[in-house]
Design a protein around this motif. Structure first.
Motif, short mmCIF file in Angstrom:
data_model
loop_
_atom_site.label_atom_id
_atom_site.label_comp_id
_atom_site.label_asym_id
_atom_site.label_seq_id
_atom_site.Cartn_x
_atom_site.Cartn_y
_atom_site.Cartn_z
N GLY A 35 4.29 8.14 0.12
CA GLY A 35 4.66 6.78 0.49
C GLY A 35 5.50 6.08 -0.55
O GLY A 35 6.61 5.64 -0.28
N ASP A 36 4.97 5.94 -1.76
CA ASP A 36 5.69 5.28 -2.83
C ASP A 36 5.14 5.77 -4.17
O ASP A 36 4.28 6.66 -4.21
CB ASP A 36 5.57 3.75 -2.72
N ARG A 37 5.64 5.20 -5.25
CA ARG A 37 5.24 5.64 -6.59
C ARG A 37 3.74 5.44 -6.82
O ARG A 37 3.07 6.29 -7.40
CB ARG A 37 6.04 4.85 -7.62
N ALA A 38 3.20 4.32 -6.31
CA ALA A 38 1.76 4.07 -6.46
C ALA A 38 0.95 5.14 -5.74
O ALA A 38 -0.08 5.60 -6.24
CB ALA A 38 1.41 2.68 -5.94
N GLY A 39 1.42 5.55 -4.56
CA GLY A 39 0.71 6.60 -3.83
C GLY A 39 0.69 7.91 -4.58
O GLY A 39 -0.32 8.64 -4.58
N SER A 84 3.40 -0.25 -11.31
CA SER A 84 4.15 0.23 -10.15
C SER A 84 4.00 -0.68 -8.95
O SER A 84 4.89 -0.76 -8.10
CB SER A 84 3.69 1.64 -9.77
N SER A 85 2.86 -1.35 -8.85
CA SER A 85 2.60 -2.17 -7.67
C SER A 85 1.71 -3.35 -8.07
O SER A 85 0.67 -3.15 -8.68
CB SER A 85 1.91 -1.35 -6.59
N PRO A 86 2.11 -4.57 -7.71
CA PRO A 86 1.29 -5.73 -8.07
C PRO A 86 -0.09 -5.73 -7.41
O PRO A 86 -1.01 -6.37 -7.90
CB PRO A 86 2.13 -6.92 -7.58
N ASP A 87 -0.22 -5.00 -6.31
CA ASP A 87 -1.50 -4.96 -5.60
C ASP A 87 -2.31 -3.71 -5.92
O ASP A 87 -3.39 -3.52 -5.34
CB ASP A 87 -1.27 -5.02 -4.08
N ALA A 88 -1.82 -2.87 -6.83
CA ALA A 88 -2.49 -1.59 -7.08
C ALA A 88 -3.91 -1.78 -7.58
O ALA A 88 -4.81 -1.00 -7.24
CB ALA A 88 -1.68 -0.77 -8.10
N ARG A 89 -4.14 -2.81 -8.39
CA ARG A 89 -5.48 -3.01 -8.95
C ARG A 89 -6.51 -3.23 -7.86
O ARG A 89 -7.70 -2.90 -8.02
CB ARG A 89 -5.48 -4.22 -9.89
N PHE A 90 -6.09 -3.81 -6.74
CA PHE A 90 -7.03 -4.17 -5.69
C PHE A 90 -6.98 -3.23 -4.49
O PHE A 90 -7.59 -3.49 -3.46
CB PHE A 90 -6.77 -5.61 -5.23
N SER A 91 -6.26 -2.12 -4.63
CA SER A 91 -6.21 -1.12 -3.56
C SER A 91 -6.90 0.14 -4.05
O SER A 91 -7.67 0.10 -5.01
CB SER A 91 -4.76 -0.86 -3.16
#
Length: 220
Positions: free
Chosen positions: A56-60, A132-139
């Motif tokens: 999907g993306d770098r965070a994935g 990588s993602s502003p929402d990564a901490r909460f996902s």
């Protein structure tokens, strides 16, 4: 993230493993600044579309790099031995009574200690993930951590808002903050764990709180 991976074709599994090994090698050799999905696809010798469809993306992709370690951690607090896991255990300062169900307060403290150890082993990857993602901490695994802590805190501090307390504890253990404490405040990991023990005790040691009164509705 807990549970069995979905079944996949043999060629898809080989491509996935090739991509992950390539990303791990790039991180070790060049750091995270070159870890784009396009560059990983080029170095791994697979199609760019294959990488995007899979991760999907770098965070994935970064979540995939921590998946094995994350699964072991989740198993330790969901089904492992006490005080981190459920069940019965020997008496301790936080869990009186040999053979009794482990005090939820003891499990909260044990979880926070284990989380700090888990994150310390993946520090560079987790810092990259947050960038990588502003929402990564909460996902990713965050909802599971939150549900686990909130369930224990509801038993340890009746009447309090367990969801807020769970968010507060997890925010205090954010990898960016813990890295700051270790590098700028010169605290060791054991010292940080000791502070978290104090924090958990201060949260859980108070008397049961009365249930909140329902908010009055304004007259129509």
């Amino acid at each position: 993230m807990l549970g069995q991976a979905p079944p996949e074709r043999a060629d898809a599994a080989r491509n996935r493993q090739k991509i992950i090994e390539c990303a791990e090698r790039m991180l070790a050799e060049c750091g995270g600044h070159q870890l784009s999905l396009d560059e990983v696809a080029r170095v791994a010798g697979v199609g760019v579309g294959t990488v995007y469809r899979r991760f999907g993306d770098r965070a994935g992709l970064l979540f995939a790099l921590v998946e094995d370690s994350e699964r072991r951690f989740q198993e330790s607090f969901m089904t492992g031995p006490p005080p981190l896991g459920p069940g019965t255990g020997p008496s301790s300062s936080l869990s009186p009574g040999a053979g009794a169900e482990v005090d939820p307060q003891a499990r909260v403290a044990a979880f926070m200690h284990a989380l700090l150890d888990h994150q310390a082993g993946l520090e560079k990857l987790l810092l990259l993930l947050e960038k990588s993602s502003p929402d990564a901490r909460f996902s990713g695994p965050y909802p599971l951590y939150h549900t686990h802590l909130a369930t224990l805190l509801a038993k340890a501090r009746p009447g309090a808002d367990p969801h807020f307390l769970a968010d507060a504890l997890l925010s205090s253990a954010a990898v960016t903050l813990v890295t700051f404490l270790r590098t700028r405040r010169a605290l060791t990991l054991d010292q940080i764990k000791s502070r978290f023990t104090d924090l958990v005790l201060s949260i859980c040691a108070g008397p049961p709180l009365p249930a909140e009164e329902p908010t009055a509705q304004p007259p129509r």
